[in-house]
Design an enzyme around this catalytic site. Structure first.
Site, short mmCIF file in Angstrom:
data_model
loop_
_atom_site.label_atom_id
_atom_site.label_comp_id
_atom_site.label_asym_id
_atom_site.label_seq_id
_atom_site.Cartn_x
_atom_site.Cartn_y
_atom_site.Cartn_z
N HIS A 37 0.81 -1.21 0.00
CA HIS A 37 0.00 0.00 0.00
C HIS A 37 0.85 1.27 0.00
CE1 HIS A 37 -3.62 2.24 0.20
NE2 HIS A 37 -4.34 1.38 0.89
N CYS A 38 2.12 1.18 0.36
CA CYS A 38 2.98 2.36 0.28
C CYS A 38 3.31 2.70 -1.18
CB CYS A 38 4.27 2.17 1.08
SG CYS A 38 5.42 0.96 0.38
#
Length: 462
Positions: free
Chosen positions: A139-140
């Site tokens: 998700h980064c």
């Protein structure tokens, strides 16, 4: 080295063994009519033969010395394509059940931070002349909307197109960008001061919006505010093991219900989820008296803005799970969503983002101090609707039959329901903690039952 935005690096800081923070997708395909017995073997060989990578897939995380400071992205000089791209086979009898079990296991494992943070699995052995692809990326790197964009860019509306590169291949028609000069310390200081000035300017509007949110929640039982949701089985501590279930529903069925009730498509989806969760929690003896509250992510990325990073905020919505009547429950959900949308309409994009960051701060501190899942939650469950392809897509002649999002669970949030539109269907992906939520797949049955209840209430015959 390119520094990682703080909003993206937060996903790294909060990640743990029990709560991997990657997003994924499960794609189902049917073999093209001209496929021979070596189709998947040849496809896998093509995947490994990529010479130039998409920038998102070639960079790994660089942590500052001692792990203190802002992480960044650097090119992986020891990239190993065979580590990231894998060929798997299902055990017999090769049902969707076996596929979901495999995806559940794959999604519960952490990505290796010493490598680019993604994996892609080509899966054979599925009944009905089908195969699958499972992808996951941290998700980064991307949010759900950006992840869907990556998938769409790798597919085609042309069933006759061949020799198509995989998502991790560099786009052949990438526009050349002007090379800007290297920024120095003075430039970075100016950027920081500009950001501080912009954020400070949003404080009055954000403060008023939060105060209004709580005042409205006291006046209107359908209004939702952070940390007023009940403590439920969905909101305790979790393990790293996952269970994933998926199913499709025709969009026209859901639209017909919305038309009958004067509701949006997303309102009906929330109505389905509210009814399904009510029945599931009744089934396991865990339904609270107070209605569940859902977090509904909304994209705040401008339509003309390029990029794949995170650009999301949220609306809180009552799911009216205390209401047994499906029609009244949907009306309550409509009212709750209307309140949230009207609040957003009065705010700037920066104010919306900062309100989310401010109201999420106790959750973030709880995660850092490790007492998440032990206190009253900001909301009970995340229900996210990601826009997907409007037409049927193909990959090297194979027709994509379904695309199912596989999202994130964490302490305090043992369940996540994410769906995306694809052609004529809405594709639901339901993921939860394997130990916390027994028989999670029953939620799919309850979704169908609730939709039928709404159809009956609307006088729709099937």
């Amino acid at each position: 080295m390119r520094k990682m935005p703080l909003t993206d690096s937060a996903w790294l800081t909060l990640e743990g063994r029990e709560k991997p923070f990657h997003v994924g997708s499960m794609l189902l395909f049917t073999f093209p009519e001209d496929a021979d017995r070596n189709y998947l073997q040849d496809l896998y060989a093509q995947w490994l033969d990529v010479k130039k990578l998409h920038p998102l897939y070639s960079k790994r995380i660089h942590m500052p010395p001692g792990g203190i400071g802002q992480p960044g992205w650097v090119e992986d000089e020891e990239f190993d394509i065979e580590y990231h791209v894998r060929h798997s086979a299902l055990p017999k009898p090769g049902r969707v059940r076996e596929l979901l079990a495999l995806v559940s296991r794959l999604h519960g494992t952490l990505l290796d931070r010493s490598r680019p943070m993604w994996e892609s699995h080509l899966i054979e052995g599925l009944r009905g002349k089908r195969f699958a692809m499972y992808n996951k990326m941290h998700h980064c790197v991307v949010d759900g909307v950006a992840g869907m964009k990556l998938v769409q860019e790798a597919l085609s509306e042309d069933p006759g197109k061949r020799d198509m590169p995989p998502p991790w291949a560099a786009p052949s028609s990438r526009k050349k960008k002007k090379v800007s000069r290297q920024s120095g310390p003075l430039d970075e200081l100016k950027a920081v001061l500009s950001t501080i000035k912009t954020q400070a300017g949003t404080v009055p509007g954000v403060s008023r919006a939060i105060a209004d949110m709580y005042r409205e929640a006291l006046r209107n039982e359908h209004a939702a505010a952070p940390y007023r949701a009940p403590m439920t089985v969905l909101n305790g501590r979790i393990t790293g093991a996952r269970r994933f279930s998926a199913q499709s529903w025709p969009i026209e069925r859901i639209r017909a219900v919305g038309k009958a009730f004067g509701a949006t498509l997303n309102d009906v989806v929330l109505g389905m989820c509210g009814g399904a969760l009510r029945e599931y929690l009744l089934e396991i003896g865990e339904l609270p008296d107070q209605p569940l509250v859902s977090m509904v992510p909304v994209s705040v990325r401008p339509k003309d803005q390029e990029g794949y990073g995170n650009a999301i905020s949220m609306i809180l919505c009552s799911l009216a799970t205390d209401e047994a009547d499906p029609a009244k429950r949907l009306e309550a959900i409509q009212d709750s969503m209307k309140i949230g949308k009207e609040r957003f309409a009065k705010m700037s994009r920066e104010e919306i983002i900062n309100m989310m960051l401010l109201t999420s701060a106790p959750m973030l501190f709880g995660s850092l101090l490790r007492f998440e899942g032990r206190t009253r939650p900001a909301f009970n469950v995340t229900i996210s609707n990601v826009p997907g392809p409007k037409k049927h897509l193909y990959y090297n002649g194979a027709r994509m039959e379904g695309i199912y999002p596989v999202s994130i669970c964490t302490h305090g949030q043992a369940l996540n329901i994410t769906l995306c539109s694809y052609a004529d269907n809405l594709e639901f992906g339901v993921i939860g903690c394997r130990r916390t939520l027994p028989h999670l797949q029953h939620i799919l049955t309850h979704l169908e039952d609730t939709l039928r209840d709404l159809e009956r209430a609307a006088g729709i015959r099937r």
